[in-house]
Design an enzyme around this catalytic site. Structure first.
Site, PDB file in Angstrom:
ATOM      1  N   THR A  76       0.836  -1.207   0.000  1.00 17.08           N
ATOM      2  CA  THR A  76       0.000   0.000   0.000  1.00 17.08           C
ATOM      3  C   THR A  76       0.868   1.253   0.000  1.00 17.08           C
ATOM      4  O   THR A  76       0.637   2.186  -0.780  1.00 17.08           O
ATOM      5  CB  THR A  76      -0.940   0.009   1.226  1.00 17.08           C
ATOM      6  OG1 THR A  76      -1.913  -1.022   1.074  1.00 17.08           O
ATOM      7  CG2 THR A  76      -1.657   1.345   1.357  1.00 17.08           C
ATOM      8  N   GLN A  98       0.384  -9.681  -5.548  1.00 17.29           N
ATOM      9  CA  GLN A  98      -0.119 -11.050  -5.662  1.00 17.29           C
ATOM     10  C   GLN A  98       0.759 -11.932  -6.541  1.00 17.29           C
ATOM     11  O   GLN A  98       0.485 -13.122  -6.690  1.00 17.29           O
ATOM     12  CB  GLN A  98      -1.542 -11.030  -6.242  1.00 17.29           C
ATOM     13  CG  GLN A  98      -2.585 -10.370  -5.361  1.00 17.29           C
ATOM     14  CD  GLN A  98      -3.009 -11.242  -4.193  1.00 17.29           C
ATOM     15  OE1 GLN A  98      -2.759 -12.454  -4.165  1.00 17.29           O
ATOM     16  NE2 GLN A  98      -3.661 -10.647  -3.211  1.00 17.29           N
ATOM     17  N   ALA A 137       5.570  -8.415   1.480  1.00 21.16           N
ATOM     18  CA  ALA A 137       6.145  -9.617   2.093  1.00 21.16           C
ATOM     19  C   ALA A 137       5.073 -10.604   2.536  1.00 21.16           C
ATOM     20  O   ALA A 137       5.219 -11.813   2.362  1.00 21.16           O
ATOM     21  CB  ALA A 137       7.017  -9.233   3.290  1.00 21.16           C
ATOM     22  N   HIS A 138       3.973 -10.100   3.091  1.00 19.07           N
ATOM     23  CA  HIS A 138       3.008 -11.019   3.701  1.00 19.07           C
ATOM     24  C   HIS A 138       2.151 -11.770   2.689  1.00 19.07           C
ATOM     25  O   HIS A 138       1.377 -12.650   3.063  1.00 19.07           O
ATOM     26  CB  HIS A 138       2.122 -10.282   4.726  1.00 19.07           C
ATOM     27  CG  HIS A 138       0.998  -9.497   4.150  1.00 19.07           C
ATOM     28  ND1 HIS A 138      -0.292 -10.001   4.048  1.00 19.07           N
ATOM     29  CD2 HIS A 138       0.934  -8.234   3.680  1.00 19.07           C
ATOM     30  CE1 HIS A 138      -1.077  -9.075   3.538  1.00 19.07           C
ATOM     31  NE2 HIS A 138      -0.366  -8.001   3.297  1.00 19.07           N
ATOM     32  N   THR A 174      13.665   4.684  10.214  1.00 19.30           N
ATOM     33  CA  THR A 174      14.557   3.601  10.635  1.00 19.30           C
ATOM     34  C   THR A 174      14.041   2.259  10.141  1.00 19.30           C
ATOM     35  O   THR A 174      12.871   1.921  10.356  1.00 19.30           O
ATOM     36  CB  THR A 174      14.663   3.562  12.168  1.00 19.30           C
ATOM     37  OG1 THR A 174      15.201   4.806  12.622  1.00 19.30           O
ATOM     38  CG2 THR A 174      15.550   2.419  12.626  1.00 19.30           C
ATOM     39  N   CYS A 194      -9.439  -5.854   1.997  1.00 14.64           N
ATOM     40  CA  CYS A 194      -9.500  -4.417   2.276  1.00 14.64           C
ATOM     41  C   CYS A 194     -10.916  -3.867   2.127  1.00 14.64           C
ATOM     42  O   CYS A 194     -11.195  -2.746   2.524  1.00 14.64           O
ATOM     43  CB  CYS A 194      -8.547  -3.647   1.360  1.00 14.64           C
ATOM     44  SG  CYS A 194      -8.997  -3.706  -0.380  1.00 14.64           S
TER      45      CYS A 194
END
Length: 394
Positions: free
Chosen positions: A85, A195, A216-217, A255, A340
């Protein structure tokens, strides 16, 4: 014949919502844990005055390289973000802001009508700032035709954003063809590939991509981290949307979370290693599930038959209310659409865009399979779906 779980098996529902998120692979989790405690790489990667910081930076840069290798990019072209996002927002808003800073007009943006909300909402925000936005309507398979894109291009088009794999129906766009059109026209091409990772091969060079969002997820890594590929070329300029320290070559301050970056890098390496076998196995299970329910009255497949992601199965159950069906399928964790938009009762805008009526769209379920789906689970799912659908119709 009803298929039941083995005795002593846990009663949690079978997870078939891999398009929403994936569990972190155990090998990935092990790598992440080593970056959390005082014996591991817990330090700030930007701390370049001592060994702890050097080691953390080395781990982050190794992870950056792993992500780059998944998409055939240079590691210097990978910008860490908090997820796809943020990467989508950085791509669209960053390109528009860079244009404004160069003293040019607000310009013209092209997106497809079935993009993820991260792209559509960013496009809407840019429209409110004066950018003219064109929404491309996909064909009934959910794919964007090259000619439609060509017809929509204008002299002041500065960016085209088209997703690789649709998150609801799994349709796969030919981004190499679309990218070639954009490259020839001289505008930037952004691809939301959240995806895609681990499901289809990615090659930003061969596919003429300038900007690519990754998550990543969606590929068995942790939540809270993603990346934006930014092609190293004078014509590809992205203005930062977050300020404060000038991290990530000035494009994204903050960071870095070493453990999250390492998790994404490890997940990307696994996705690359498994590309030769995993998608085929998952696609076979998906087809097995579809064949087990395809003969039910009123059932139809939403989206393409062939050019479809290995794990996606979006099915309309004509004559059944989608919410009632979802609540009745207690043995399965599935969805009515994108995660979402799961809080809204409105029919899926993706299904509406490919021609489904409100009634059919609201009777549709998204079933998505992944790395840990088994043949036994598919057999249970088929039996359970058939039983529930027949009861609802009665």
């Amino acid at each position: 014949m009803t298929v039941s779980r083995p005795s002593g098996a846990p009663q949690r529902p079978i997870y078939l919502d891999y398009a929403a998120t994936t569990p972190v692979d155990e090998a990935v989790a092990e790598q992440m844990v080593q970056c959390l405690t005082r014996e591991g790489n817990f330090a700030n990667p930007a701390s370049r005055s001592h060994l702890y910081g050097w080691q953390a930076e080395e781990a982050v840069e190794q992870a950056r390289l792993q992500v780059a290798e998944l998409i055939n990019a240079d590691s210097r072209e990978i910008v860490w973000t908090s997820g796809a996002t943020e990467a989508d927002n950085l791509a669209l808003k960053g390109a528009a802001e860079a244009r404004r800073r160069a003293g040019k007009s607000a310009g013209h943006l092209i997106v497809s009508a079935i993009e993820h909300k991260a792209v559509l909402d960013a496009a809407q925000w840019l429209a409110e700032q004066g950018v003219q936005v064109t929404y491309l309507i996909p064909n009934r398979d959910g794919r964007v035709d090259v000619q439609i894109l060509k017809d929509a291009l204008r002299e002041d088009t500065f960016l085209v954003s088209i997703m690789h794999i649709n998150n609801e129906i799994g349709s796969i766009n030919d981004i190499a063809q679309l990218g070639a059109v954009c490259r020839e026209h001289g505008c930037l091409f952004h691809v939301d590939a959240a995806q895609s990772s681990g499901r289809v091969p990615l090659d930003v060079v061969a596919q003429s991509v300038d900007l690519m969002s990754l998550s990543a997820h969606k590929m068995y890594g942790p939540k809270g981290v993603g990346a934006l590929y930014v092609r190293r070329h004078p014509d590809v300029v992205i203005a930062p949307q977050m300020h404060g320290g000038g991290h990530e070559r000035g494009m994204r301050s903050g960071t870095l979370a070493t453990h999250l970056c390492v998790g994404m890098g490890s997940a990307a390496q696994l996705a690359k290693d498994k590309m030769g076998s995993e998608p085929k196995r998952i696609a076979a299970l998906r087809d097995q599930l579809w064949q087990g329910i395809a003969d039910l009255p009123g059932v139809r497949l939403n989206g393409p038959v062939e050019e479809r992601s290995c794990g996606h199965l979006n099915v309309a159950f004509g004559g059944c209310d989608g919410e009632m069906l979802l609540l009745s399928l207690r043995q399965l964790a599935v969805a009515t659409g994108s995660a979402c938009t799961s809080a809204t009762m409105a029919p899926s805008y993706v299904l509406k865009a490919i021609g489904l009526s409100d009634e059919l769209a609201q009777s549709s379920l998204r079933i998505s399979l992944g790395r840990y789906t088994t043949e036994e689970e598919v057999a249970i799912a088929v039996s359970h779906i058939r039983e529930v659908v027949e009861k609802i119709r009665k």
